[in-house]
Design a protein around this motif. Structure first.
Motif, PDB file in Angstrom:
ATOM      1  N   LYS A   9       0.868  -1.170   0.000  1.00  0.00           N
ATOM      2  CA  LYS A   9       0.000   0.000   0.000  1.00  0.00           C
ATOM      3  C   LYS A   9       0.904   1.219   0.000  1.00  0.00           C
ATOM      4  O   LYS A   9       1.799   1.336   0.825  1.00  0.00           O
ATOM      5  CB  LYS A   9      -0.914   0.010   1.220  1.00  0.00           C
ATOM      6  CG  LYS A   9      -2.094  -0.938   1.114  1.00  0.00           C
ATOM      7  CD  LYS A   9      -3.175  -0.572   2.103  1.00  0.00           C
ATOM      8  CE  LYS A   9      -4.394  -1.455   1.922  1.00  0.00           C
ATOM      9  NZ  LYS A   9      -5.491  -1.072   2.801  1.00  0.00           N
ATOM     10  N   ARG A  10       0.669   2.105  -0.937  1.00  0.00           N
ATOM     11  CA  ARG A  10       1.517   3.270  -1.061  1.00  0.00           C
ATOM     12  C   ARG A  10       0.643   4.504  -1.239  1.00  0.00           C
ATOM     13  O   ARG A  10      -0.468   4.426  -1.720  1.00  0.00           O
ATOM     14  CB  ARG A  10       2.474   3.113  -2.250  1.00  0.00           C
ATOM     15  CG  ARG A  10       3.387   1.896  -2.118  1.00  0.00           C
ATOM     16  CD  ARG A  10       4.289   1.756  -3.344  1.00  0.00           C
ATOM     17  NE  ARG A  10       5.146   0.594  -3.202  1.00  0.00           N
ATOM     18  CZ  ARG A  10       4.810  -0.633  -3.563  1.00  0.00           C
ATOM     19  NH1 ARG A  10       3.618  -0.859  -4.073  1.00  0.00           N
ATOM     20  NH2 ARG A  10       5.640  -1.636  -3.411  1.00  0.00           N
ATOM     21  N   ASN A  11       1.211   5.651  -0.894  1.00  0.00           N
ATOM     22  CA  ASN A  11       0.461   6.891  -1.025  1.00  0.00           C
ATOM     23  C   ASN A  11       0.323   7.322  -2.470  1.00  0.00           C
ATOM     24  O   ASN A  11      -0.632   8.009  -2.827  1.00  0.00           O
ATOM     25  CB  ASN A  11       1.124   7.997  -0.207  1.00  0.00           C
ATOM     26  CG  ASN A  11       1.014   7.739   1.283  1.00  0.00           C
ATOM     27  OD1 ASN A  11       0.080   7.076   1.722  1.00  0.00           O
ATOM     28  ND2 ASN A  11       1.964   8.233   2.053  1.00  0.00           N
ATOM     29  N   GLU A  12       1.295   6.955  -3.322  1.00  0.00           N
ATOM     30  CA  GLU A  12       1.176   7.266  -4.740  1.00  0.00           C
ATOM     31  C   GLU A  12       1.840   6.186  -5.570  1.00  0.00           C
ATOM     32  O   GLU A  12       2.855   5.607  -5.188  1.00  0.00           O
ATOM     33  CB  GLU A  12       1.749   8.647  -5.070  1.00  0.00           C
ATOM     34  CG  GLU A  12       3.158   8.909  -4.646  1.00  0.00           C
ATOM     35  CD  GLU A  12       3.596  10.318  -5.037  1.00  0.00           C
ATOM     36  OE1 GLU A  12       3.122  10.827  -6.069  1.00  0.00           O
ATOM     37  OE2 GLU A  12       4.413  10.892  -4.321  1.00  0.00           O
ATOM     38  N   LYS A  29      -2.786   9.172  -6.426  1.00  0.00           N
ATOM     39  CA  LYS A  29      -2.423   9.526  -5.050  1.00  0.00           C
ATOM     40  C   LYS A  29      -3.539   9.060  -4.130  1.00  0.00           C
ATOM     41  O   LYS A  29      -4.711   9.132  -4.480  1.00  0.00           O
ATOM     42  CB  LYS A  29      -2.235  11.038  -4.909  1.00  0.00           C
ATOM     43  CG  LYS A  29      -0.988  11.583  -5.585  1.00  0.00           C
ATOM     44  CD  LYS A  29      -0.843  13.072  -5.294  1.00  0.00           C
ATOM     45  CE  LYS A  29       0.466  13.629  -5.843  1.00  0.00           C
ATOM     46  NZ  LYS A  29       0.620  15.067  -5.533  1.00  0.00           N
ATOM     47  N   ARG A  30      -3.158   8.603  -2.945  1.00  0.00           N
ATOM     48  CA  ARG A  30      -4.135   8.123  -1.973  1.00  0.00           C
ATOM     49  C   ARG A  30      -3.988   8.872  -0.661  1.00  0.00           C
ATOM     50  O   ARG A  30      -2.886   9.224  -0.251  1.00  0.00           O
ATOM     51  CB  ARG A  30      -3.954   6.628  -1.702  1.00  0.00           C
ATOM     52  CG  ARG A  30      -4.280   5.724  -2.874  1.00  0.00           C
ATOM     53  CD  ARG A  30      -4.106   4.272  -2.487  1.00  0.00           C
ATOM     54  NE  ARG A  30      -4.402   3.355  -3.579  1.00  0.00           N
ATOM     55  CZ  ARG A  30      -5.609   2.877  -3.855  1.00  0.00           C
ATOM     56  NH1 ARG A  30      -6.641   3.228  -3.102  1.00  0.00           N
ATOM     57  NH2 ARG A  30      -5.794   2.046  -4.860  1.00  0.00           N
ATOM     58  N   THR A  31      -5.131   9.086  -0.012  1.00  0.00           N
ATOM     59  CA  THR A  31      -5.140   9.574   1.363  1.00  0.00           C
ATOM     60  C   THR A  31      -5.989   8.618   2.186  1.00  0.00           C
ATOM     61  O   THR A  31      -6.753   7.817   1.637  1.00  0.00           O
ATOM     62  CB  THR A  31      -5.722  10.995   1.461  1.00  0.00           C
ATOM     63  OG1 THR A  31      -7.103  10.959   1.069  1.00  0.00           O
ATOM     64  CG2 THR A  31      -4.969  11.963   0.561  1.00  0.00           C
ATOM     65  N   ALA A  32      -5.881   8.700   3.487  1.00  0.00           N
ATOM     66  CA  ALA A  32      -6.588   7.757   4.350  1.00  0.00           C
ATOM     67  C   ALA A  32      -8.094   7.992   4.356  1.00  0.00           C
ATOM     68  O   ALA A  32      -8.872   7.072   4.598  1.00  0.00           O
ATOM     69  CB  ALA A  32      -6.045   7.847   5.774  1.00  0.00           C
ATOM     70  N   PRO A  36      -9.339   7.731  -4.006  1.00  0.00           N
ATOM     71  CA  PRO A  36      -8.088   7.893  -4.738  1.00  0.00           C
ATOM     72  C   PRO A  36      -8.159   9.086  -5.694  1.00  0.00           C
ATOM     73  O   PRO A  36      -9.214   9.358  -6.282  1.00  0.00           O
ATOM     74  CB  PRO A  36      -7.962   6.576  -5.508  1.00  0.00           C
ATOM     75  CG  PRO A  36      -8.759   5.597  -4.724  1.00  0.00           C
ATOM     76  CD  PRO A  36      -9.905   6.381  -4.146  1.00  0.00           C
ATOM     77  N   GLU A 303      -3.798  -2.807  -4.887  1.00  0.00           N
ATOM     78  CA  GLU A 303      -3.476  -2.665  -3.475  1.00  0.00           C
ATOM     79  C   GLU A 303      -3.013  -3.939  -2.817  1.00  0.00           C
ATOM     80  O   GLU A 303      -2.259  -3.911  -1.858  1.00  0.00           O
ATOM     81  CB  GLU A 303      -4.702  -2.163  -2.700  1.00  0.00           C
ATOM     82  CG  GLU A 303      -5.025  -0.711  -2.904  1.00  0.00           C
ATOM     83  CD  GLU A 303      -6.042  -0.242  -1.888  1.00  0.00           C
ATOM     84  OE1 GLU A 303      -5.624   0.223  -0.820  1.00  0.00           O
ATOM     85  OE2 GLU A 303      -7.240  -0.366  -2.158  1.00  0.00           O
TER      86      GLU A 303
END
Length: 309
Positions: A9-12, A29-32, A36, A303
């Motif tokens: 799992k990565r932020n981007e 890009k991902r945030t909690a 996405p 993911e």
């Protein structure tokens, strides 16, 4: 070789697809707490593989994305996906156990094959034995893909296949608990995946007289026939509940091409796949190019490890 890569799992992430027509990439890009974010997607035309890698390297450098982790998706025709009964072995030994079962089903020596596999859900089998998909490619095809990644200076993390990239896309954009079918159309044919609760239950390819141009209509009768064949097999042979929706996407597939004849042809709802139902789109994302970047986008949305059934 663990073809599909490890759990991550990565932020981007960048997803990439090299094809005979060029290279597509998508940057996620991902945030909690939010959906996405599709920061950028682009298709770079090229009929030369080395030139495509150079063009991608230069474009990512210009965007400041050279060091972002990357997942690559294989192109159709560079691998085979074979369905069969799963040997009763631990999941980590599944690929090796299937190697000798598929050796007579491929057109090249098994010694030249790179193979990985993933289990279908337990309730997908008609009989008592669980089923699995074996994914087989000639070693040279995988080596070439890795070489392209190196030439483009990509931080390669995993190699995926279109079926699972589309699974990732469906899972991100829709609730798949009841099951949905995702149909992707391109010039000359299409693919259909039935996904339930994040798992691929059925995957098939079909030919279709669709030229994929901006003004080309969808061949309604032929398309509906392929949809009916797929769902009949899913319901009667696999004894499964039909999916709640069929979502259609692909090259120059727009809402106006889904005529009332197509939309009203089946009991299951048929709709245009809507990326914005599960993703935020950046200001630089051009909607008309998204259909050429769907597999790259699905690779970027990856993911989890394949086969965690």
């Amino acid at each position: 070789m663990n073809w599909f890569g490890a759990k991550s799992k990565r932020n981007e992430v960048i997803g990439v697809e090299f094809s005979t027509d060029g290279v597509a990439f998508a940057h996620i890009k991902r945030t909690a707490t939010q959906q996405p974010f599709l920061n950028h997607s682009e298709f770079i035309p090229s009929d030369d593989l080395s030139q495509a890698a150079d063009s991608l390297r230069n474009r990512l450098a210009k965007l400041g994305l050279q060091k972002v982790p990357c997942n690559i998706v294989m192109s159709n025709g560079t691998y085979q996906m074979l369905l069969g009964e799963a040997p009763k072995v631990p999941p980590e030994e599944l690929g090796e156990a299937l190697r000798w079962r598929v050796k007579d089903l491929i057109q090249f020596p098994i010694a030249d094959a790179v193979l990985d596999a993933f289990l279908l859900p337990e309730d997908s089998a008609r009989g008592a034995n669980r089923m699995a998909y074996a994914v087989v490619a000639q070693r040279n095809n995988v080596i070439q893909l890795v070489s392209q990644a190196k030439a483009a200076q990509l931080d390669l993390q995993s190699i995926d296949i279109p079926e699972l990239a589309l699974r990732n896309l469906a899972q991100s954009c829709y609730d798949t608990k009841r099951g949905i079918a995702l149909v992707k159309l391109a010039q000359g044919g299409g693919s259909l995946q039935i996904i339930r609760d994040g798992n691929v239950y059925l995957s098939r390819q079909f030919s279709l007289a669709y030229n994929a141009g901006l003004l080309d209509d969808l061949p309604a009768d032929a398309l509906v026939l392929e949809l009916q064949r797929s769902l009949d097999y899913f319901e009667r042979q696999m004894r499964q509940t039909p999916p709640s929706h069929i979502y259609i996407c692909g090259e120059n597939v727009t809402g106006d091409k889904l005529t009332p004849e197509i939309r009203n042809s089946m009991a299951v709802k048929i709709e245009l796949f809507n990326i914005e139902s599960g993703l935020q789109l950046g200001a630089d994302v051009q909607e008309h190019s998204l259909s050429l970047c769907l597999l790259a986008l699905g690779a970027a949305l990856r993911e989890d490890a394949v086969g965690a059934a």
